[in-house]
Design a protein around this motif. Structure first.
Motif, PDB file in Angstrom:
ATOM      1  N   SER A  21       0.602  -1.217  -0.201  1.00 61.28           N
ATOM      2  CA  SER A  21      -0.024  -0.046  -0.320  1.00 61.28           C
ATOM      3  C   SER A  21       1.035   1.363  -0.734  1.00 61.28           C
ATOM      4  O   SER A  21       1.991   1.442   0.459  1.00 61.28           O
ATOM      5  N   CYS A  22       0.563   1.885  -0.855  1.00 64.57           N
ATOM      6  CA  CYS A  22       1.033   3.846  -0.863  1.00 64.57           C
ATOM      7  C   CYS A  22       0.066   4.199  -0.285  1.00 64.57           C
ATOM      8  O   CYS A  22      -0.485   5.274  -1.418  1.00 64.57           O
ATOM      9  N   ARG A  71      -6.125   1.398  -7.423  1.00 63.43           N
ATOM     10  CA  ARG A  71      -6.127   3.026  -6.281  1.00 63.43           C
ATOM     11  C   ARG A  71      -7.336   2.945  -5.477  1.00 63.43           C
ATOM     12  O   ARG A  71      -8.698   2.356  -6.372  1.00 63.43           O
ATOM     13  N   ASP A  72      -7.414   3.668  -4.570  1.00 60.09           N
ATOM     14  CA  ASP A  72      -8.467   4.583  -3.951  1.00 60.09           C
ATOM     15  C   ASP A  72      -8.632   5.410  -3.844  1.00 60.09           C
ATOM     16  O   ASP A  72      -8.033   5.486  -2.659  1.00 60.09           O
ATOM     17  N   ILE A  73      -9.033   6.446  -4.454  1.00 66.24           N
ATOM     18  CA  ILE A  73      -8.609   7.732  -4.864  1.00 66.24           C
ATOM     19  C   ILE A  73      -9.333   8.237  -3.795  1.00 66.24           C
ATOM     20  O   ILE A  73      -9.309   9.637  -2.457  1.00 66.24           O
ATOM     21  N   ALA A  74     -10.502   8.057  -2.713  1.00 70.78           N
ATOM     22  CA  ALA A  74     -10.907   8.815  -1.160  1.00 70.78           C
ATOM     23  C   ALA A  74     -10.201   8.793  -0.692  1.00 70.78           C
ATOM     24  O   ALA A  74     -10.285   9.324   0.745  1.00 70.78           O
ATOM     25  N   LYS A  75      -9.572   7.168  -0.476  1.00 70.38           N
ATOM     26  CA  LYS A  75      -8.317   7.105   0.371  1.00 70.38           C
ATOM     27  C   LYS A  75      -6.642   7.844   0.344  1.00 70.38           C
ATOM     28  O   LYS A  75      -5.828   7.426   1.204  1.00 70.38           O
ATOM     29  N   SER A  76      -6.978   8.106  -1.089  1.00 70.89           N
ATOM     30  CA  SER A  76      -5.451   8.609  -1.354  1.00 70.89           C
ATOM     31  C   SER A  76      -4.051   8.007  -1.264  1.00 70.89           C
ATOM     32  O   SER A  76      -3.457   7.793  -0.842  1.00 70.89           O
ATOM     33  N   THR A  77      -4.828   6.170  -1.869  1.00 69.87           N
ATOM     34  CA  THR A  77      -4.117   4.895  -1.909  1.00 69.87           C
ATOM     35  C   THR A  77      -3.837   4.728  -3.148  1.00 69.87           C
ATOM     36  O   THR A  77      -4.768   3.967  -3.948  1.00 69.87           O
ATOM     37  N   VAL A  78      -2.136   3.634  -3.076  1.00 72.87           N
ATOM     38  CA  VAL A  78      -2.524   2.497  -4.155  1.00 72.87           C
ATOM     39  C   VAL A  78      -2.166   1.358  -3.772  1.00 72.87           C
ATOM     40  O   VAL A  78      -0.733   1.476  -2.983  1.00 72.87           O
ATOM     41  N   TYR A  79      -2.010   0.972  -4.097  1.00 77.01           N
ATOM     42  CA  TYR A  79      -2.106  -0.909  -3.812  1.00 77.01           C
ATOM     43  C   TYR A  79      -0.848  -1.126  -5.286  1.00 77.01           C
ATOM     44  O   TYR A  79      -1.848  -0.743  -5.906  1.00 77.01           O
ATOM     45  N   LEU A  80      -0.821  -2.798  -4.657  1.00 78.19           N
ATOM     46  CA  LEU A  80       0.236  -3.179  -5.611  1.00 78.19           C
ATOM     47  C   LEU A  80       0.729  -4.072  -4.810  1.00 78.19           C
ATOM     48  O   LEU A  80       0.652  -5.077  -3.697  1.00 78.19           O
ATOM     49  N   GLN A  81      -1.224  -5.497  -5.850  1.00 77.23           N
ATOM     50  CA  GLN A  81      -1.010  -6.567  -5.529  1.00 77.23           C
ATOM     51  C   GLN A  81       0.011  -7.745  -6.010  1.00 77.23           C
ATOM     52  O   GLN A  81       0.131  -7.453  -7.646  1.00 77.23           O
ATOM     53  N   MET A  82       0.383  -8.201  -5.455  1.00 80.35           N
ATOM     54  CA  MET A  82       1.924  -9.298  -5.891  1.00 80.35           C
ATOM     55  C   MET A  82       1.476 -10.802  -6.060  1.00 80.35           C
ATOM     56  O   MET A  82       1.696 -11.743  -4.749  1.00 80.35           O
ATOM     57  N   ASN A  83       1.129 -11.422  -7.141  1.00 76.07           N
ATOM     58  CA  ASN A  83       0.848 -12.870  -6.477  1.00 76.07           C
ATOM     59  C   ASN A  83       2.135 -13.734  -7.257  1.00 76.07           C
ATOM     60  O   ASN A  83       2.755 -13.342  -8.292  1.00 76.07           O
ATOM     61  N   SER A  84       1.936 -15.342  -7.673  1.00 81.00           N
ATOM     62  CA  SER A  84       2.894 -16.359  -7.825  1.00 81.00           C
ATOM     63  C   SER A  84       4.704 -15.606  -7.595  1.00 81.00           C
ATOM     64  O   SER A  84       5.360 -15.653  -8.605  1.00 81.00           O
TER      65      SER A  84
END
Length: 114
Positions: A21-22, A71-84
């Motif tokens: 999360s960022c 991203r969730d603009i309302a939360k001002s957060t960017v995510y990176l889901q990393m699998n495998s």
């Protein structure tokens, strides 16, 4: 001054998953792009994934099909889901906000090892 705070890194076994999360101190919609980069010692920082204000996304070839940026603009957060996850994904992962000025987070360590 914009501050970016990454979280979610850690130690994971090969094949496992992590979500980074960022969180930005201001609205991420103020920036042209939000991105995730990574760096290992002795190498240049490289792009992992980025998302534009309009929602356009691009990925490094090495992570296509395994990683997903969102991203969730309302939360001002960017995510990176990393699998495998693979051992070669081991790096410090940084969040970057790109616009008139660019800002970096402090980074979060991701270690993929058995």
């Amino acid at each position: 001054q914009v501050q970016l705070a990454e979280s979610g890194g850690g130690l994971v076994q090969p094949g496992g998953s992590l979500r980074l999360s960022c969180a930005a101190s201001g609205s991420i919609f103020n920036f042209d792009r939000m991105g995730w980069y990574r760096q290992v010692p002795g190498k240049e920082r490289e792009l992992v994934a980025k998302i534009s204000r309009t929602g356009f996304i691009n990925y490094a070839d090495s992570v296509k099909g395994r990683f997903a940026i969102s991203r969730d603009i309302a939360k001002s957060t960017v995510y990176l889901q990393m699998n495998s996850l693979k051992p070669e994904d081991t790096a410090v992962y940084y969040c970057k906000a790109e616009g008139r000025f660019n800002y970096w987070g402090q980074g979060t360590q991701v270690t993929v090892s058995s």
